[in-house]
Write a protein that holds these residues in place. Structure first.
Motif, PDB file in Angstrom:
ATOM      1  N   PRO A  48      -1.637  15.113  33.606  1.00 40.52           N
ATOM      2  CA  PRO A  48      -0.529  15.615  32.581  1.00 40.52           C
ATOM      3  C   PRO A  48      -0.380  16.862  32.924  1.00 40.52           C
ATOM      4  O   PRO A  48      -0.999  18.067  33.429  1.00 40.52           O
ATOM      5  N   LEU A  49       0.978  17.246  32.430  1.00 38.67           N
ATOM      6  CA  LEU A  49       1.560  18.506  32.656  1.00 38.67           C
ATOM      7  C   LEU A  49       1.857  19.398  31.269  1.00 38.67           C
ATOM      8  O   LEU A  49       2.310  18.820  30.354  1.00 38.67           O
TER       9      LEU A  49
ATOM     10  N   LYS B 245       2.440  12.967  24.305  1.00 41.76           N
ATOM     11  CA  LYS B 245       1.844  14.213  24.112  1.00 41.76           C
ATOM     12  C   LYS B 245       0.418  14.384  23.691  1.00 41.76           C
ATOM     13  O   LYS B 245      -0.078  13.496  22.763  1.00 41.76           O
ATOM     14  N   GLU B 246      -0.375  15.248  24.182  1.00 40.58           N
ATOM     15  CA  GLU B 246      -2.014  15.270  23.988  1.00 40.58           C
ATOM     16  C   GLU B 246      -2.148  16.835  23.677  1.00 40.58           C
ATOM     17  O   GLU B 246      -1.546  17.610  24.394  1.00 40.58           O
ATOM     18  N   GLN B 247      -2.969  16.931  22.720  1.00 43.28           N
ATOM     19  CA  GLN B 247      -3.509  18.231  22.396  1.00 43.28           C
ATOM     20  C   GLN B 247      -4.583  18.758  23.241  1.00 43.28           C
ATOM     21  O   GLN B 247      -5.848  17.886  23.077  1.00 43.28           O
TER      22      GLN B 247
ATOM     23  N   HIS C 116      -0.262  21.864  24.572  1.00 43.68           N
ATOM     24  CA  HIS C 116      -0.088  20.423  24.647  1.00 43.68           C
ATOM     25  C   HIS C 116       0.075  20.099  26.235  1.00 43.68           C
ATOM     26  O   HIS C 116       0.768  20.997  27.023  1.00 43.68           O
ATOM     27  N   VAL C 117      -0.244  18.849  26.354  1.00 43.57           N
ATOM     28  CA  VAL C 117       0.245  18.437  27.840  1.00 43.57           C
ATOM     29  C   VAL C 117       0.751  16.982  27.610  1.00 43.57           C
ATOM     30  O   VAL C 117       0.607  16.394  26.736  1.00 43.57           O
ATOM     31  N   TYR C 118       1.574  16.648  28.685  1.00 39.82           N
ATOM     32  CA  TYR C 118       2.577  15.502  28.555  1.00 39.82           C
ATOM     33  C   TYR C 118       2.061  14.380  29.642  1.00 39.82           C
ATOM     34  O   TYR C 118       2.083  15.056  30.825  1.00 39.82           O
ATOM     35  N   HIS C 119       2.074  13.120  29.467  1.00 42.75           N
ATOM     36  CA  HIS C 119       2.046  12.311  30.460  1.00 42.75           C
ATOM     37  C   HIS C 119       3.018  10.920  30.268  1.00 42.75           C
ATOM     38  O   HIS C 119       3.142  10.935  28.935  1.00 42.75           O
ATOM     39  N   PRO C 120       3.265  10.197  31.305  1.00 47.50           N
ATOM     40  CA  PRO C 120       4.328   9.042  31.057  1.00 47.50           C
ATOM     41  C   PRO C 120       3.633   7.881  30.205  1.00 47.50           C
ATOM     42  O   PRO C 120       2.244   7.700  30.413  1.00 47.50           O
ATOM     43  N   THR C 121       4.367   7.297  29.519  1.00 46.65           N
ATOM     44  CA  THR C 121       4.023   6.163  28.550  1.00 46.65           C
ATOM     45  C   THR C 121       3.570   4.998  29.688  1.00 46.65           C
ATOM     46  O   THR C 121       4.356   4.927  30.851  1.00 46.65           O
ATOM     47  N   ASP C 122       3.041   4.070  29.473  1.00 43.96           N
ATOM     48  CA  ASP C 122       2.544   2.692  30.202  1.00 43.96           C
ATOM     49  C   ASP C 122       4.026   2.164  30.454  1.00 43.96           C
ATOM     50  O   ASP C 122       4.662   1.775  29.434  1.00 43.96           O
ATOM     51  N   PRO C 123       4.523   2.052  31.949  1.00 45.34           N
ATOM     52  CA  PRO C 123       5.559   1.411  32.382  1.00 45.34           C
ATOM     53  C   PRO C 123       5.922  -0.108  31.624  1.00 45.34           C
ATOM     54  O   PRO C 123       6.981  -0.236  31.291  1.00 45.34           O
ATOM     55  N   GLN C 124       4.765  -0.650  31.281  1.00 43.51           N
ATOM     56  CA  GLN C 124       5.051  -2.214  30.719  1.00 43.51           C
ATOM     57  C   GLN C 124       5.476  -1.993  29.338  1.00 43.51           C
ATOM     58  O   GLN C 124       6.130  -2.976  28.927  1.00 43.51           O
ATOM     59  N   GLN C 125       4.876  -0.750  28.403  1.00 36.66           N
ATOM     60  CA  GLN C 125       5.262  -0.689  27.274  1.00 36.66           C
ATOM     61  C   GLN C 125       6.908  -0.145  27.057  1.00 36.66           C
ATOM     62  O   GLN C 125       7.546  -0.803  26.383  1.00 36.66           O
TER      63      GLN C 125
END
Length: 134
Positions: A42-43, A74-76, A86-95
């Motif tokens: 996550p970035l 978003k994650e704390q 906060h860091v951010y990461h992509p949601t599951d592509p299937q979702q």
């Protein structure tokens, strides 16, 4: 400027075009999303901004649009001495794909309803005109 559906169907669209077509995302939003997808972890906003070579505030706005559209999460992260970031990461592509399919189905149903309303409205007008001619 919005393109007509006929124009969109004629162009050579790539899967990333769905981000713009269905969610109204901009080029920078797609670049930020790509940065998050290509990262092994996550970035932060600052890391995304550096990756796409933009100001922090500009990257922040794109990240907010991606969050709102459900493309990223978003994650704390808490510091031991207090505070957080906060860091951010992509949601599951299937979702994401499932959400896009749902939006497309809703759009298709709405267009079908509008086409039926068009037909009902102008069929009635045509019937009245034909009756008046007789």
């Amino acid at each position: 400027m919005a393109q007509s559906m006929a124009e969109q169907l004629q162009q050579d669209m790539k899967c990333e075009g769905l981000l713009e077509c269905i969610h109204g995302l901009k080029q920078l939003d797609k670049e930020c999303f790509r940065a998050l997808v290509e990262s092994d972890e996550p970035l932060t906003i600052d890391e995304v901004a550096e990756d796409v070579d933009r100001e922090r505030s500009t990257a922040y706005r794109s990240i907010q649009r991606l969050l709102q559209s459900g493309f990223i999460q978003k994650e704390q992260v808490n510091y031991e001495q207090g505070g957080y970031y906060h860091v951010y990461h992509p949601t599951d592509p299937q979702q994401i794909a499932s959400d896009m399919q749902r939006k497309l189905n809703d759009w298709y149903a709405k267009m079908g309803q509008l086409i039926q309303e068009f037909e009902d409205k102008y069929e009635t007008t045509a019937d009245v005109a034909a009756t008046a001619e007789n």
